[in-house]
Structure formats: C-alpha cells, structure tokens
Design an enzyme around this catalytic site. Structure first.
Site, PDB file in Angstrom:
ATOM      1  N   HIS A   1      -3.392   9.641  -0.339  1.00 55.97           N
ATOM      2  CA  HIS A   1      -3.507   8.277  -0.854  1.00 55.97           C
ATOM      3  C   HIS A   1      -3.389   8.262  -2.370  1.00 55.97           C
ATOM      4  O   HIS A   1      -2.630   7.485  -2.942  1.00 55.97           O
ATOM      5  CB  HIS A   1      -4.908   7.764  -0.493  1.00 55.97           C
ATOM      6  CG  HIS A   1      -4.891   6.545   0.343  1.00 55.97           C
ATOM      7  ND1 HIS A   1      -4.552   6.560   1.662  1.00 55.97           N
ATOM      8  CD2 HIS A   1      -5.190   5.263   0.046  1.00 55.97           C
ATOM      9  CE1 HIS A   1      -4.633   5.347   2.148  1.00 55.97           C
ATOM     10  NE2 HIS A   1      -5.021   4.533   1.191  1.00 55.97           N
TER      11      HIS A   1
ATOM     12  N   GLU B   1       0.865  -1.193   0.000  1.00 52.46           N
ATOM     13  CA  GLU B   1       0.000   0.000   0.000  1.00 52.46           C
ATOM     14  C   GLU B   1       0.894   1.233   0.000  1.00 52.46           C
ATOM     15  O   GLU B   1       1.601   1.509   0.978  1.00 52.46           O
ATOM     16  CB  GLU B   1      -0.913  -0.030   1.237  1.00 52.46           C
ATOM     17  CG  GLU B   1      -2.031   0.992   1.166  1.00 52.46           C
ATOM     18  CD  GLU B   1      -2.994   0.873   2.354  1.00 52.46           C
ATOM     19  OE1 GLU B   1      -3.174  -0.246   2.875  1.00 52.46           O
ATOM     20  OE2 GLU B   1      -3.560   1.907   2.729  1.00 52.46           O
TER      21      GLU B   1
ATOM     22  N   ASP C   1       5.226 -13.837  12.601  1.00 55.24           N
ATOM     23  CA  ASP C   1       3.908 -14.333  12.188  1.00 55.24           C
ATOM     24  C   ASP C   1       2.881 -13.225  12.423  1.00 55.24           C
ATOM     25  O   ASP C   1       2.336 -13.090  13.522  1.00 55.24           O
ATOM     26  CB  ASP C   1       3.581 -15.585  13.022  1.00 55.24           C
ATOM     27  CG  ASP C   1       2.236 -16.188  12.651  1.00 55.24           C
ATOM     28  OD1 ASP C   1       1.445 -15.514  11.972  1.00 55.24           O
ATOM     29  OD2 ASP C   1       1.972 -17.326  13.061  1.00 55.24           O
TER      30      ASP C   1
ATOM     31  N   LYS D   1      -7.146  -1.126  11.771  1.00 63.84           N
ATOM     32  CA  LYS D   1      -6.501  -1.542  10.508  1.00 63.84           C
ATOM     33  C   LYS D   1      -5.330  -0.600  10.213  1.00 63.84           C
ATOM     34  O   LYS D   1      -4.259  -1.023   9.774  1.00 63.84           O
ATOM     35  CB  LYS D   1      -7.530  -1.528   9.361  1.00 63.84           C
ATOM     36  CG  LYS D   1      -7.053  -2.184   8.078  1.00 63.84           C
ATOM     37  CD  LYS D   1      -6.406  -1.222   7.111  1.00 63.84           C
ATOM     38  CE  LYS D   1      -5.981  -1.911   5.819  1.00 63.84           C
ATOM     39  NZ  LYS D   1      -5.263  -1.016   4.912  1.00 63.84           N
TER      40      LYS D   1
HETATM   41  C1  MEV Z   1      -6.002   2.662   5.133  1.00 64.75           C
HETATM   42  O1  MEV Z   1      -5.138   1.620   4.784  1.00 64.75           O
HETATM   43  C2  MEV Z   1      -6.012   2.870   6.629  1.00 64.75           C
HETATM   44  C3  MEV Z   1      -6.974   3.939   7.132  1.00 64.75           C
HETATM   45  O2  MEV Z   1      -8.285   3.654   6.674  1.00 64.75           O
HETATM   46  C4  MEV Z   1      -6.909   3.928   8.633  1.00 64.75           C
HETATM   47  C5  MEV Z   1      -7.924   4.830   9.299  1.00 64.75           C
HETATM   48  O3  MEV Z   1      -9.006   5.097   8.727  1.00 64.75           O
HETATM   49  O4  MEV Z   1      -7.644   5.245  10.442  1.00 64.75           O
HETATM   50  C6  MEV Z   1      -6.609   5.280   6.572  1.00 64.75           C
END
Ligand code: MEV
Length: 388
Positions: free
Chosen positions: A340, A86, A243, A227
């Site tokens: 992004h 990413e 792992d 995430k």
């Molecule tokens: C994208 O890989 C991760 C995000 O969605 C985390 C978040 O929203 O805090 C940008």
C-alpha cells in the site's frame, strides 16, 4: 460564509454558479475559477453530455482510468478498465489476474438474472366493532389483491368500492438475490507458489482459509473483507457506466441474508486443492443509461469486447474475486501496508512537491525501508538542506 437561502440556483449559468461560489463560500477565490475551468472538457459537445448526467454541475471531477490486463475468464482473455483513486487497487488486480491466468484462470457461473419490482400500497382501515375481524380483513385484503391483479388485465372490471386502493410507490428493488453470479479459482495447494515474504504455499493456503473463515464469522472483519471485493467491483462498474451504489447496496444485503453479515467469498482446501469463490448479486447493464452516453464508459465496454450484461457479471465478479485474493494474500503474508505504502509513495512525494530527481532518489532510498509521510518528509528535507 453565506447564511442566505439561494433560489433558482439550477437556472444559473456555469459562470454564474462559479461566481456565486466564490462570493459566498471561498475565502480566497484566487485561481479557483481558472482551476475549475481547466477541468472542463475541451470539446463543448462532450462537456454538454457530461453536464447532462447531473445537476448544478460546475466542472468535471477527474479520476484515474487504468487497465488491469491478463484476466483469463472462462477461457477468454480480458483487459479490464478501472476507475479508482486508491493506488494499490489496479496493481493488486493486475497481479492477481496474472497469477490466476497461470493457474487456469477464473471460472464463472450465472446463478440467476431475475430482478424484483415492487408496488407498495396502503392497506385499508377496518373497524370490526366487537369482532376480532382477522378473517374479515384477510378476506377483503385478498379481494384487493385480486382486484389489483384484475386492474392490469381489465381496468373496467375493478369494483367501485375497491378503487380507493392507494398505491404508495412503485419501485424496483435493489435487493437482487436472484440475479447472482459465482466466480471461482482453484489449483493444487502445491501450485500456489511461495509468497513474496518466503512463506510456503501450504502455510499461506491455510492462513488464507482461516482468514476467509474469520470474515464469514465476524461482521467487523466481513465488512473490511467485502470492501476489498468492492474495490474491484465498483471500479469496473464505474468504468462501464453502471450504478455502483445499487450494486454495493445489493451486495451488502445479500451478505446479511442469513441474519448475520458475512463475507461474500468463501475458501476451502480439500484433498490438496485450494478453492476460492465469490457469490455476488450484480444487476448490471451494457445498454442504455450512461453506458452508451459516457464516452469512456462506451470505450470501457469496447475494451471488454462489448459484453452483454451476463458476460459483464462474469467479468466483474472475477475482478472482485481477484481483488479479494490479492488483499487477503497480502494480509496473511507480508501485511497490507508494505504494498500500500509503496504505491502511496508517489502521492506523498507529489504532496510534498518533489521534483523528478527527488522522486527517483526517494524510490531508491525507500526500496527497503518503511514508508510513512513523516519519513518521506524527513528524507526530502535532508536532501533540500542548502549546501553551505
Ligand atoms: C483496502 O482498500 C482493502 C482491504 O482492507 C481489504 C481487506 O482487508 O481484505 C485491504
């Protein structure tokens, strides 16, 4: 497409496996084997080691290996290796690392390193006739427990009638609530600086605090928030041969320990001080397993100064926090898509087979415009129109 069951697949050679793949699952096998072979390591010995990590391997699956410098953790400067596909993750980690290095860096504390192993065994069946039998059963179960304990001390002392205790399984638990590290950053709100879109520190700090609070309260947001943390955690875990599935599983269980899934990080603003911290279970290794076998995992550990497991816990928790900080700050200021898509522009250009001059023109053109796949395609088409 084959519907036949294949037997003994694992015993086929690499060449035979690829042939079988071409014959059964690839409608247009042209160049497939050449492509697969091109991803093999040129050193046969290294390839042998890589093949040994898995089963039925036909080639390697490359992933970008990048570096996030400027991680100041407990007063020591680190350059952190990351494996991730990413585009924005390494950039975000690097920028948050530098930002906090200028404000005292990350501070960590190991809250525990204990892990749990479990033995599951099947309970005996009881027919207690007319009595309810709870006391009887509990007494016998306690005797089983004692006997099991005694078994490890002295096998011969186990009475015959208790030998049929059936062990169902023995396995460590990936839930490691006693193997936890805390990483934190803090500074006066006034020192947070003005954000990219001109938002003042006080406003950014308060929006940030509320955003983290939302992730504490709402499992939908908490999942995405966490995430973002694992964007940092997994990539260093992977780079160091750990792992990362076990690490993620532990984290999500830990995040749900109160009975509701919550964000792993927390934020407070008190007496003008902004404080942001993360508490995360991390059961890691720096010896054994892939860490010493995979040449790049070895290199990653070397880059990090060959840390022990506790030091690696501190590093990875700090990277997770950095990643989380970068994501939430973007969300409450510029929005996530701007950064992004800027990082993603090259992927889109590569996908549309742009050459170097086109790439450079696209970067200049999209510097102040919204990037989307359609917009980039239109831009390239307009440039590629033949001049009559
Ligand atoms: C994208 O890989 C991760 C995000 O969605 C985390 C978040 O929203 O805090 C940008």
């Amino acid at each position: 497409m084959s519907t036949q069951i294949v037997n003994g697949f694992s015993r086929l050679s690499r060449e035979e496996k690829i042939k079988w793949l071409e014959n059964n699952f690839l409608t247009d096998p042209n160049d497939i084997s050449a492509q697969l072979y091109s991803f093999l390591h040129q050193d046969c010995q290294v390839q042998k080691v890589l093949d040994g990590f898995s089963e039925n391997t036909i080639c390697n699956f490359p992933m970008p290996y990048g570096l996030a410098p400027n991680f100041l953790i407990d007063g020591k400067m680190y350059c952190v290796p990351m494996v991730i596909e990413e585009s924005s993750v390494v950039a975000a980690a690097s920028s948050a690392a530098k930002y906090w290095a200028e404000r005292g860096g990350f501070h960590t504390e190991i809250l525990g390193t204990v892990k749990v192993g479990q033995l599951h065994f099947k309970r005996a069946h009881f027919d207690t006739k007319d009595s309810m039998g709870a006391n009887f059963i509990n007494t016998v179960l306690e005797q089983y427990a004692d006997a099991l304990e005694a078994f490890f001390v002295d096998y011969d002392s186990l009475p015959d009638e208790k030998r049929d205790v059936q062990i169902i399984m023995a396995i460590l638990s990936n839930h490691t609530p006693e193997c936890v590290v805390r990483a934190s950053v803090s500074c006066p709100v006034s020192e947070l600086g003005t954000s990219g879109n001109g938002m003042l520190a006080e406003k950014m700090a308060e929006k940030f605090r509320v955003a983290v609070q939302i992730a504490r309260n709402d499992p939908y947001r908490a999942t995405t928030h966490n995430k973002g943390i694992y964007n940092g955690v997994d990539v260093v875990g992977l780079a160091t041969g750990n792992d990362f599935r076990a690490v993620e599983a532990a984290g999500h269980t830990y995040a749900a320990m109160s009975g509701q899934y919550k964000s792993l990080s927390q934020c407070e603003i008190e007496d003008g001080i902004f404080r942001f911290w993360l508490e995360i279970p991390l059961a890691l290794g720096t010896v054994g397993g892939l860490t010493s076998l995979h040449p790049l995992a070895k290199l990653s550990l070397q880059i990090l100064g060959n840390p022990g497991a506790e030091e690696l816990m501190r590093i990875i928790a700090s990277v997770g926090l950095a990643q989380n900080f970068a994501a939430v700050r973007s969300l409450v200021t510029t929005g996530i898509q701007k950064g992004h898509m800027k990082m993603h522009l090259l992927n889109i250009l590569n996908h549309l087979n742009a050459d170097q001059p086109e790439i450079e023109k696209a970067y200049a053109f999209f510097a102040d415009k919204t990037i989307s796949y359609a917009a980039v395609r239109t831009f390239l088409e307009s440039m590629r129109v033949p001049v009559s």
